[in-house]
Design a protein around this motif. Structure first.
Motif, PDB file in Angstrom:
ATOM      1  N   GLY A   1       0.765  -1.233   0.000  1.00  0.00           N
ATOM      2  CA  GLY A   1       0.000   0.000   0.000  1.00  0.00           C
ATOM      3  C   GLY A   1       0.796   1.283   0.000  1.00  0.00           C
ATOM      4  O   GLY A   1       0.220   2.369   0.052  1.00  0.00           O
ATOM      5  N   PHE A   2       2.108   1.202  -0.055  1.00  0.00           N
ATOM      6  CA  PHE A   2       2.926   2.408  -0.127  1.00  0.00           C
ATOM      7  C   PHE A   2       4.234   2.043  -0.799  1.00  0.00           C
ATOM      8  O   PHE A   2       4.449   0.902  -1.187  1.00  0.00           O
ATOM      9  N   GLY A   3       5.097   3.013  -0.952  1.00  0.00           N
ATOM     10  CA  GLY A   3       6.359   2.759  -1.621  1.00  0.00           C
ATOM     11  C   GLY A   3       6.314   3.163  -3.080  1.00  0.00           C
ATOM     12  O   GLY A   3       5.392   3.834  -3.543  1.00  0.00           O
ATOM     13  N   ALA A   4       7.338   2.756  -3.837  1.00  0.00           N
ATOM     14  CA  ALA A   4       7.474   3.133  -5.239  1.00  0.00           C
ATOM     15  C   ALA A   4       6.315   2.588  -6.069  1.00  0.00           C
ATOM     16  O   ALA A   4       5.655   1.613  -5.690  1.00  0.00           O
ATOM     17  N   GLY A   5       6.099   3.229  -7.203  1.00  0.00           N
ATOM     18  CA  GLY A   5       5.038   2.811  -8.096  1.00  0.00           C
ATOM     19  C   GLY A   5       5.543   2.646  -9.505  1.00  0.00           C
ATOM     20  O   GLY A   5       6.743   2.803  -9.779  1.00  0.00           O
ATOM     21  N   PRO A   6       4.659   2.318 -10.435  1.00  0.00           N
ATOM     22  CA  PRO A   6       5.058   2.105 -11.828  1.00  0.00           C
ATOM     23  C   PRO A   6       5.867   3.276 -12.377  1.00  0.00           C
ATOM     24  O   PRO A   6       5.521   4.441 -12.172  1.00  0.00           O
TER      25      PRO A   6
ATOM     26  N   ASP B   1       8.895   4.023 -11.394  1.00  0.00           N
ATOM     27  CA  ASP B   1      10.003   4.279 -10.468  1.00  0.00           C
ATOM     28  C   ASP B   1      11.051   3.188 -10.590  1.00  0.00           C
ATOM     29  O   ASP B   1      10.734   2.033 -10.891  1.00  0.00           O
ATOM     30  N   THR B   2      12.292   3.532 -10.322  1.00  0.00           N
ATOM     31  CA  THR B   2      13.361   2.542 -10.409  1.00  0.00           C
ATOM     32  C   THR B   2      13.273   1.502  -9.303  1.00  0.00           C
ATOM     33  O   THR B   2      13.843   0.418  -9.437  1.00  0.00           O
ATOM     34  N   ALA B   3      12.588   1.827  -8.212  1.00  0.00           N
ATOM     35  CA  ALA B   3      12.483   0.905  -7.077  1.00  0.00           C
ATOM     36  C   ALA B   3      11.145   0.187  -7.071  1.00  0.00           C
ATOM     37  O   ALA B   3      10.555  -0.049  -6.024  1.00  0.00           O
ATOM     38  N   TRP B   4      10.667  -0.187  -8.249  1.00  0.00           N
ATOM     39  CA  TRP B   4       9.365  -0.849  -8.335  1.00  0.00           C
ATOM     40  C   TRP B   4       9.423  -2.083  -9.210  1.00  0.00           C
ATOM     41  O   TRP B   4       9.889  -2.046 -10.352  1.00  0.00           O
ATOM     42  N   ALA B   5       8.983  -3.205  -8.648  1.00  0.00           N
ATOM     43  CA  ALA B   5       8.628  -4.418  -9.386  1.00  0.00           C
ATOM     44  C   ALA B   5       9.747  -5.057 -10.184  1.00  0.00           C
ATOM     45  O   ALA B   5       9.483  -5.917 -11.019  1.00  0.00           O
ATOM     46  N   GLN B   6      10.996  -4.720  -9.918  1.00  0.00           N
ATOM     47  CA  GLN B   6      12.075  -5.348 -10.682  1.00  0.00           C
ATOM     48  C   GLN B   6      12.148  -6.845 -10.397  1.00  0.00           C
ATOM     49  O   GLN B   6      12.150  -7.670 -11.314  1.00  0.00           O
ATOM     50  N   HIS B   7      12.185  -7.180  -9.124  1.00  0.00           N
ATOM     51  CA  HIS B   7      12.331  -8.582  -8.748  1.00  0.00           C
ATOM     52  C   HIS B   7      11.106  -9.392  -9.139  1.00  0.00           C
ATOM     53  O   HIS B   7      11.216 -10.473  -9.724  1.00  0.00           O
ATOM     54  N   GLY B   8       9.923  -8.876  -8.838  1.00  0.00           N
ATOM     55  CA  GLY B   8       8.704  -9.614  -9.157  1.00  0.00           C
ATOM     56  C   GLY B   8       8.517  -9.824 -10.649  1.00  0.00           C
ATOM     57  O   GLY B   8       8.070 -10.893 -11.090  1.00  0.00           O
ATOM     58  N   THR B   9       8.858  -8.810 -11.448  1.00  0.00           N
ATOM     59  CA  THR B   9       8.755  -8.950 -12.899  1.00  0.00           C
ATOM     60  C   THR B   9       9.708 -10.028 -13.397  1.00  0.00           C
ATOM     61  O   THR B   9       9.356 -10.840 -14.268  1.00  0.00           O
ATOM     62  N   GLY B  10      10.908 -10.053 -12.843  1.00  0.00           N
ATOM     63  CA  GLY B  10      11.866 -11.086 -13.237  1.00  0.00           C
ATOM     64  C   GLY B  10      11.362 -12.481 -12.944  1.00  0.00           C
ATOM     65  O   GLY B  10      11.448 -13.392 -13.782  1.00  0.00           O
ATOM     66  N   MET B  11      10.797 -12.670 -11.741  1.00  0.00           N
ATOM     67  CA  MET B  11      10.296 -14.002 -11.390  1.00  0.00           C
ATOM     68  C   MET B  11       9.108 -14.398 -12.270  1.00  0.00           C
ATOM     69  O   MET B  11       9.003 -15.549 -12.704  1.00  0.00           O
TER      70      MET B  11
ATOM     71  N   LEU C   1       8.550  -4.646  -0.563  1.00  0.00           N
ATOM     72  CA  LEU C   1       9.099  -3.584  -1.394  1.00  0.00           C
ATOM     73  C   LEU C   1      10.488  -3.990  -1.882  1.00  0.00           C
ATOM     74  O   LEU C   1      11.158  -4.823  -1.270  1.00  0.00           O
ATOM     75  N   GLU C   2      10.903  -3.372  -2.968  1.00  0.00           N
ATOM     76  CA  GLU C   2      12.275  -3.566  -3.432  1.00  0.00           C
ATOM     77  C   GLU C   2      13.256  -3.054  -2.375  1.00  0.00           C
ATOM     78  O   GLU C   2      12.937  -2.158  -1.587  1.00  0.00           O
ATOM     79  N   ASP C   3      14.430  -3.609  -2.383  1.00  0.00           N
ATOM     80  CA  ASP C   3      15.438  -3.253  -1.389  1.00  0.00           C
ATOM     81  C   ASP C   3      15.776  -1.772  -1.422  1.00  0.00           C
ATOM     82  O   ASP C   3      16.057  -1.161  -0.388  1.00  0.00           O
ATOM     83  N   ASN C   4      15.744  -1.161  -2.608  1.00  0.00           N
ATOM     84  CA  ASN C   4      16.130   0.244  -2.714  1.00  0.00           C
ATOM     85  C   ASN C   4      14.944   1.195  -2.627  1.00  0.00           C
ATOM     86  O   ASN C   4      15.075   2.384  -2.930  1.00  0.00           O
ATOM     87  N   ASP C   5      13.790   0.691  -2.204  1.00  0.00           N
ATOM     88  CA  ASP C   5      12.633   1.568  -2.036  1.00  0.00           C
ATOM     89  C   ASP C   5      12.860   2.470  -0.821  1.00  0.00           C
ATOM     90  O   ASP C   5      13.131   1.979   0.280  1.00  0.00           O
ATOM     91  N   PRO C   6      12.747   3.778  -0.983  1.00  0.00           N
ATOM     92  CA  PRO C   6      13.010   4.690   0.143  1.00  0.00           C
ATOM     93  C   PRO C   6      12.109   4.459   1.351  1.00  0.00           C
ATOM     94  O   PRO C   6      12.476   4.814   2.469  1.00  0.00           O
ATOM     95  N   GLN C   7      10.929   3.853   1.137  1.00  0.00           N
ATOM     96  CA  GLN C   7       9.991   3.682   2.241  1.00  0.00           C
ATOM     97  C   GLN C   7      10.010   2.283   2.829  1.00  0.00           C
ATOM     98  O   GLN C   7       9.128   1.939   3.629  1.00  0.00           O
ATOM     99  N   ARG C   8      10.978   1.485   2.494  1.00  0.00           N
ATOM    100  CA  ARG C   8      10.924   0.095   2.938  1.00  0.00           C
ATOM    101  C   ARG C   8      10.940  -0.052   4.451  1.00  0.00           C
ATOM    102  O   ARG C   8      10.386  -0.994   4.991  1.00  0.00           O
ATOM    103  N   GLY C   9      11.548   0.862   5.171  1.00  0.00           N
ATOM    104  CA  GLY C   9      11.593   0.759   6.619  1.00  0.00           C
ATOM    105  C   GLY C   9      10.234   0.857   7.285  1.00  0.00           C
ATOM    106  O   GLY C   9      10.038   0.368   8.401  1.00  0.00           O
TER     107      GLY C   9
END
Length: 389
Positions: A83-88, A90-100, A133-141
């Motif tokens: 519900g928060f974090g990077a979105g379509p 953004d560089t910190a969005w969906a990289q890993h999930g898209t790969g899988m 969230l992706e590891d580099n998402d600014p809001q991951r904490g």
């Protein structure tokens, strides 16, 4: 496909390290030539029977880019449990999930779909469930306290919304990782509904070799990783819960946007296992999770002495052989497995003191823990219309 060249920087997503890899043209022939994993698991032979049509694989991950040309038309509407974090975009969005997702169900693109990457089950559908969230998402904490339980909720949501297979290319293999009752119960719920559940065994083979969750929950099919020569990848965690092995080194996959990446980890290994199960379920939809697990283990290639070990499980998956063996099976009633570890907890996850012992740095979210540790770690990004620096 637009001619591209490989960027030289590879981001190790689980430990924020950088590596330099040689530039390689990302032409269609170059991409397909690098998909050694499909040959290793006898994909062409399996495709004579099925390519996964009619099967939905839930990808519990960072999100999936449904607009990637190699996934166009394959991806169902996403359920976002973060519900928060990077979105379509953004560089910190969906990289890993898209790969899988592309490893499981990529279908290529262009004339005759000769461009791009092929997944193991290229006619399967993808149901994206965003739980991290992706590891580099600014809001991951923020998820340390706000999104505890997202994985458990995601498993139940997928089980109730049409998933035939649940893929979790993620986990916590820090020294503090423990089972969490909600997650365990959610997995038993999915298994009780007849849905196989797959997870990465862990990337801690050289950093403590800690037990990883969700891979170690009862009933989960845990994937270890092998290289192109069939050897255990050195990073692959070795433990009693290892079920089977799958390719997990130099794996080509789609990136969010219209690019590609190449990476390693038990994350892609789990995705290949889920793709194999999608093929089995397409041809034999009534087989139970226990029957599918036995098919994978009994038909695995290069089975270790004694039938299994902690490095490879039962051996390298062979979906073609599993499909052949499945023809002799009759579906058995699914009996839900009892939940386990009810008196234990998941733990706080990796801390600064644990960093040297664990590759986990993928958004701890369940009780502040489960990060996307089992990721494609040495990632080489291909970007269209760019040149090598």
């Amino acid at each position: 496909m637009t001619k591209t060249v490989l960027r030289g920087a590879a981001v190790a997503l689980s430990c924020a390290a950088l590596a330099v890899l040689p530039a390689v043209p990302a032409r269609a022939d170059a991409l397909r030539a690098q998909e050694w994993a499909l040959q290793a698991v006898h994909a062409q032979q399996a495709w004579r029977t099925t390519k996964g049509a009619g099967v939905t694989v839930a990808v519990l991950d960072t999100g999936v880019d449904a607009n990637h040309p190699d996934l166009d038309g394959q991806v169902l509407p996403e359920q976002d449990l973060v519900g928060f974090g990077a979105g379509p975009g953004d560089t910190a969005w969906a990289q890993h999930g898209t790969g899988m997702a592309s490893i499981i169900a990529g279908h290529g693109h262009g004339a005759g779909r000769q461009d791009g990457v092929l997944g193991l089950a290229p006619q399967a559908r993808i149901l994206p469930v965003r739980v991290i969230l992706e590891d580099n998402d600014p809001q991951r904490g923020r998820a340390r306290t706000e999104k505890a339980g997202a994985l458990a909720d995601g498993i139940r949501w997928a089980a109730d919304h049409g998933a035939d297979v649940i893929n979790m290319s993620l986990g916590d293999d820090s020294s503090s990782a423990h089972p969490e009752p909600r997650e365990d119960a959610a997995i038993q719920y999915a298994l009780g509904k007849g849905i196989p559940v797959v997870a990465s065994a862990g990337n801690g083979g050289q950093k403590g070799n800690h037990v990883s969750y969700p891979a170690a929950y009862p009933g989960v099919i845990a994937a270890t990783a092998v290289t192109h020569v069939g050897a255990r990848a050195r990073f692959s965690t070795r433990h009693w819960y290892a079920t089977v092995s799958a390719p997990g080194f130099d794996i080509v996959m789609a990136d969010a946007g219209n690019g590609y990446l190449s990476g390693w980890g038990t994350s892609p290994a789990a995705a290949f296992v889920s793709g194999a199960i999608a093929l089995i379920r397409s041809a034999h939809p009534d087989l139970s999770p226990a029957q599918i697990r036995r098919l994978l283990t009994s038909t695995a290639q290069d089975s270790p002495e004694g039938g299994r070990d902690d490095d490879y499980g039962a051996g390298l998956i062979d979906p073609a052989a599993a499909l052949t063996a499945a023809g002799d099976l009759k579906p058995t009633p699914q009996k839900p497995s009892p939940a386990a570890y009810a008196d234990r907890y998941f733990g706080p996850g990796p801390t600064a003191g644990d960093a040297a012992d664990s590759p986990v740095n993928w958004l701890p979210w369940t009780a502040g823990a489960a990060g996307l540790a089992l990721v494609a770690a040495a990632v080489v990004l291909w970007r269209g219309r760019r040149t090598h620096p």
